[in-house]
Design an enzyme around this catalytic site. Sequence first.
Site, PDB file in Angstrom:
ATOM      1  N   HIS A  40       0.868  -1.175   0.000  1.00  0.00           N
ATOM      2  CA  HIS A  40       0.000   0.000   0.000  1.00  0.00           C
ATOM      3  C   HIS A  40       0.902   1.221   0.000  1.00  0.00           C
ATOM      4  CE1 HIS A  40       0.947  -0.576   4.258  1.00  0.00           C
ATOM      5  NE2 HIS A  40       0.841   0.728   4.346  1.00  0.00           N
ATOM      6  N   ASP A  80      11.062   8.016  -4.477  1.00  0.00           N
ATOM      7  CA  ASP A  80       9.776   8.431  -5.050  1.00  0.00           C
ATOM      8  C   ASP A  80       9.258   7.410  -6.059  1.00  0.00           C
ATOM      9  OD1 ASP A  80       7.607  10.250  -5.258  1.00  0.00           O
ATOM     10  OD2 ASP A  80       8.440  10.993  -7.151  1.00  0.00           O
ATOM     11  N   HIS A  81       7.994   7.047  -5.888  1.00  0.00           N
ATOM     12  CA  HIS A  81       7.322   6.058  -6.746  1.00  0.00           C
ATOM     13  C   HIS A  81       8.012   4.695  -6.730  1.00  0.00           C
ATOM     14  CE1 HIS A  81       5.133   9.582  -7.999  1.00  0.00           C
ATOM     15  NE2 HIS A  81       4.242   8.804  -8.568  1.00  0.00           N
ATOM     16  N   GLU A 125       4.263  10.079   7.799  1.00  0.00           N
ATOM     17  CA  GLU A 125       3.669   9.002   6.996  1.00  0.00           C
ATOM     18  C   GLU A 125       2.215   9.349   6.666  1.00  0.00           C
ATOM     19  OE1 GLU A 125       4.437   4.450   7.256  1.00  0.00           O
ATOM     20  OE2 GLU A 125       2.628   4.848   8.421  1.00  0.00           O
TER      21      GLU A 125
HETATM   22 NI    NI Z   1       1.881   1.920   5.665  1.00  0.00          NI
END
Ligand code: NI
Length: 137
Positions: A40, A80-81, A125
């Site tokens: 995720h 990133d990504h 986060e």
């Molecule tokens: Ni997470």
Amino acid sequence: MRVTVNRKAHFNAAHRLYNCDWSDDRNIEVFGKCANPNYHGHNYELIVSVTGNIHPETGFVMDMKILKELIKTEIEEQFDHKNLNEEVAEFAKLNPTTENISIVIWNKLRTKIDKNLDLSVTLYETPRNFVTFKGDN
Ligand code: NI
């Protein structure tokens, strides 16, 4: 006078929280949805803070152009990504929690920043969950 300068940065990354020494049940019990085997993503917000004396000739603690470039090459372009577990070597065996990501970022930047400057990394986060690492001393 010691002054702190701060630079904000951002990266999107996927991860999975998982301890490979544990059973799947134990992982789900501790990490919940974060143990999802399909990964995720998060929109990570990063604040890098550098503290030191103001240089008498420049008036700077650190040239922000240099700090910006350092964060871009060392962190953003690496993370990133990306799937942190699969694509970032540091997390091959290290659980990519916000705590551990903060330490990895701090270590990457520490070697590139003048020893006379103190370094602190704050990593969000989520808008409400964030971690700060200032080194181990
Ligand atoms: Ni997470």
